[in-house]
Design an enzyme around this catalytic site. Structure first.
Site, PDB file in Angstrom:
ATOM      1  N   ASN A   9       0.871  -1.175   0.000  1.00 22.73           N
ATOM      2  CA  ASN A   9       0.000   0.000   0.000  1.00 22.73           C
ATOM      3  C   ASN A   9       0.909   1.226   0.000  1.00 22.73           C
ATOM      4  O   ASN A   9       1.508   1.546   1.022  1.00 22.73           O
ATOM      5  CB  ASN A   9      -0.897  -0.037   1.245  1.00 22.73           C
ATOM      6  CG  ASN A   9      -1.742   1.221   1.384  1.00 22.73           C
ATOM      7  OD1 ASN A   9      -1.784   2.059   0.478  1.00 22.73           O
ATOM      8  ND2 ASN A   9      -2.412   1.363   2.522  1.00 22.73           N
ATOM      9  N   TRP A  10       1.003   1.858  -1.154  1.00 23.94           N
ATOM     10  CA  TRP A  10       1.934   2.998  -1.271  1.00 23.94           C
ATOM     11  C   TRP A  10       1.375   4.272  -0.654  1.00 23.94           C
ATOM     12  O   TRP A  10       2.063   5.286  -0.615  1.00 23.94           O
ATOM     13  CB  TRP A  10       2.296   3.215  -2.759  1.00 23.94           C
ATOM     14  CG  TRP A  10       3.083   2.082  -3.344  1.00 23.94           C
ATOM     15  CD1 TRP A  10       3.513   0.953  -2.694  1.00 23.94           C
ATOM     16  CD2 TRP A  10       3.543   1.950  -4.698  1.00 23.94           C
ATOM     17  NE1 TRP A  10       4.199   0.136  -3.562  1.00 23.94           N
ATOM     18  CE2 TRP A  10       4.240   0.724  -4.794  1.00 23.94           C
ATOM     19  CE3 TRP A  10       3.438   2.744  -5.842  1.00 23.94           C
ATOM     20  CZ2 TRP A  10       4.822   0.280  -5.988  1.00 23.94           C
ATOM     21  CZ3 TRP A  10       4.008   2.307  -7.022  1.00 23.94           C
ATOM     22  CH2 TRP A  10       4.702   1.084  -7.097  1.00 23.94           C
ATOM     23  N   LYS A  11       0.117   4.232  -0.245  1.00 23.29           N
ATOM     24  CA  LYS A  11      -0.530   5.403   0.361  1.00 23.29           C
ATOM     25  C   LYS A  11      -0.326   6.624  -0.541  1.00 23.29           C
ATOM     26  O   LYS A  11      -0.300   6.479  -1.761  1.00 23.29           O
ATOM     27  CB  LYS A  11      -0.022   5.599   1.795  1.00 23.29           C
ATOM     28  CG  LYS A  11      -0.174   4.309   2.624  1.00 23.29           C
ATOM     29  CD  LYS A  11       0.041   4.476   4.093  1.00 23.29           C
ATOM     30  CE  LYS A  11      -0.151   3.130   4.788  1.00 23.29           C
ATOM     31  NZ  LYS A  11      -0.018   3.223   6.246  1.00 23.29           N
ATOM     32  N   HIS A  99      -9.521   1.132   4.864  1.00 23.22           N
ATOM     33  CA  HIS A  99      -8.239   1.277   5.561  1.00 23.22           C
ATOM     34  C   HIS A  99      -8.432   2.181   6.777  1.00 23.22           C
ATOM     35  O   HIS A  99      -9.230   3.129   6.735  1.00 23.22           O
ATOM     36  CB  HIS A  99      -7.189   1.874   4.610  1.00 23.22           C
ATOM     37  CG  HIS A  99      -5.811   1.817   5.183  1.00 23.22           C
ATOM     38  ND1 HIS A  99      -5.350   2.753   6.075  1.00 23.22           N
ATOM     39  CD2 HIS A  99      -4.812   0.911   5.033  1.00 23.22           C
ATOM     40  CE1 HIS A  99      -4.114   2.420   6.437  1.00 23.22           C
ATOM     41  NE2 HIS A  99      -3.769   1.311   5.817  1.00 23.22           N
ATOM     42  N   GLU A 171      -5.266  -4.940  10.580  1.00 24.73           N
ATOM     43  CA  GLU A 171      -4.256  -3.919  10.819  1.00 24.73           C
ATOM     44  C   GLU A 171      -4.560  -3.205  12.136  1.00 24.73           C
ATOM     45  O   GLU A 171      -5.366  -2.259  12.156  1.00 24.73           O
ATOM     46  CB  GLU A 171      -4.260  -2.895   9.676  1.00 24.73           C
ATOM     47  CG  GLU A 171      -3.924  -3.470   8.328  1.00 24.73           C
ATOM     48  CD  GLU A 171      -3.302  -2.438   7.382  1.00 24.73           C
ATOM     49  OE1 GLU A 171      -2.247  -2.755   6.823  1.00 24.73           O
ATOM     50  OE2 GLU A 171      -3.841  -1.326   7.240  1.00 24.73           O
ATOM     51  N   GLY A 177       2.598   2.285  10.840  1.00 25.96           N
ATOM     52  CA  GLY A 177       3.551   3.381  10.679  1.00 25.96           C
ATOM     53  C   GLY A 177       4.274   3.769  11.955  1.00 25.96           C
ATOM     54  O   GLY A 177       4.914   4.813  12.026  1.00 25.96           O
ATOM     55  N   SER A 217       3.609  -2.090  10.257  1.00 32.34           N
ATOM     56  CA  SER A 217       5.064  -2.109  10.454  1.00 32.34           C
ATOM     57  C   SER A 217       5.726  -3.426  10.047  1.00 32.34           C
ATOM     58  O   SER A 217       6.704  -3.853  10.651  1.00 32.34           O
ATOM     59  CB  SER A 217       5.418  -1.741  11.905  1.00 32.34           C
ATOM     60  OG  SER A 217       4.945  -0.441  12.211  1.00 32.34           O
ATOM     61  N   GLY A 238       2.952  -1.129   4.287  1.00 32.20           N
ATOM     62  CA  GLY A 238       2.984   0.294   3.966  1.00 32.20           C
ATOM     63  C   GLY A 238       4.405   0.744   3.655  1.00 32.20           C
ATOM     64  O   GLY A 238       4.934   0.518   2.571  1.00 32.20           O
ATOM     65  N   GLY A 239       5.049   1.358   4.633  1.00 29.37           N
ATOM     66  CA  GLY A 239       6.367   1.970   4.456  1.00 29.37           C
ATOM     67  C   GLY A 239       7.380   1.101   3.727  1.00 29.37           C
ATOM     68  O   GLY A 239       8.054   1.570   2.793  1.00 29.37           O
TER      69      GLY A 239
HETATM   70  P1  13P Z   1       3.099   0.428   7.685  1.00 23.69           P
HETATM   71  O1  13P Z   1       3.615  -0.849   7.080  1.00 23.69           O
HETATM   72  O2  13P Z   1       3.829   1.641   7.184  1.00 23.69           O
HETATM   73  O3  13P Z   1       2.989   0.345   9.167  1.00 23.69           O
HETATM   74  O4  13P Z   1       1.600   0.613   7.128  1.00 23.69           O
HETATM   75  C1  13P Z   1       0.727  -0.453   7.272  1.00 23.69           C
HETATM   76  C2  13P Z   1      -0.488  -0.142   6.483  1.00 23.69           C
HETATM   77  O5  13P Z   1      -1.271   0.700   6.853  1.00 23.69           O
HETATM   78  C3  13P Z   1      -0.697  -0.882   5.231  1.00 23.69           C
HETATM   79  O6  13P Z   1      -1.963  -0.650   4.728  1.00 23.69           O
END
Ligand code: 13P
Length: 255
Positions: A9-11, A99, A171, A177, A217, A238-239
């Site tokens: 998920n590149w947000k 999300h 999640e 994050g 994370s 995410g990250g």
């Molecule tokens: P992180 O991996 O950055 O914690 O984000 C998780 C997330 O929200 C994936 O959708």
């Protein structure tokens, strides 16, 4: 047998030019056998979908394209919104729905999550329906009740067969994050509760088939411990998905 699925998920990151490079670099780091073990999904922002689709199609990459959100209507006067058929036409196969950032920052409700999940299924794509508790809910002993009610409300009206084919992502909001992950035992326990909720609402076959991911994370150093749990079918990342080297290492978690 549920095939593993790892989605990035590149947000709100990457222009379309950067997105092209990210998916190309990711593909250079993955082998055909990796795709045999894991379904790989990348979810760039809307503005990069067309560019990433073009790379995937021209290079014949077995990478699935995902979107991060959708509206539930298929067209209409909804300025700024994107409809499921528009995504499907771009060869989008997966859509993240509900999300926690949409829920917390944009006020998305369970009822909206449900409308989106149904609209994604109707457009013949796979929703990745996100659930998870806040830190306050966890500390109050409400984690399980929270995810149960999010699953029940979010998937309402879908058939057992439809639920069998979707993806759910657990999640915990406090792990997103923050660099802090749920302990794999804890994540696995909540995911078993989610599977049990699916069994009671949609039957044992749906519960056996539905893929449930962990998110929060996830990185190359901790992914293997999550994947070792039999109830955890993959990850929503995410990250670490923004760096092709790291994301490839997460996908090749057994190496
Ligand atoms: P992180 O991996 O950055 O914690 O984000 C998780 C997330 O929200 C994936 O959708």
């Amino acid at each position: 047998m549920r095939k593993s699925l790892i989605a990035g998920n590149w947000k709100m990151h990457a222009t379309h030019l950067e997105a092209i490079q990210m998916v190309q670099k990711l593909s250079y780091r993955l082998e055909d056998t990796d795709y045999g073990r894991v379904d790989v999904v990348v979810c760039p922002p809307f503005t990069s979908l067309r560019s990433v689709q073009t790379v995937i199609e021209s290079d014949h990459l077995p990478i699935h394209l995902g979107a991060q959100d959708t509206h539930w209507e298929s067209s209409g006067a909804f300025t700024g919104a994107i409809a499921p058929p528009m995504l499907a036409k771009l060869s989008v196969t997966h859509v993240i729905v509900g999300h926690s950032e949409r829920r917390q920052l944009f006020g998305e409700t369970d009822a909206e999550v449900n409308k989106k999940a149904k609209a994604v299924v109707a457009a013949e794509m796979t929703p990745i329906v996100c659930v998870g508790e806040t830190l306050e809910q966890r500390e109050a002993g409400q984690a399980e009740a929270t995810v149960r009610s999010q699953v029940a409300a979010g998937l309402k009206g879908l058939s057992g067969e439809q639920v069998a084919a979707i993806v759910i992502a657990y999640e915990p909001i406090w792990a997103i994050g923050t660099g802090e992950t749920a302990d794999p035992d804890t994540a696995s326990a909540v995911i078993s509760v989610i599977r049990d909720e699916v069994a009671s609402g949609w039957g044992g076959d749906a519960a056996e088939s539905v893929r449930i991911l962990y998110g929060g994370s996830v990185n190359p150093g901790n992914i293997a411990a999550f994947m070792a749990k039999k109830d955890i079918d993959g990850a929503l990342v995410g990250g670490a998905s923004l760096d092709p080297d790291k994301f490839a290492s997460v996908i090749r978690y057994w190496m």
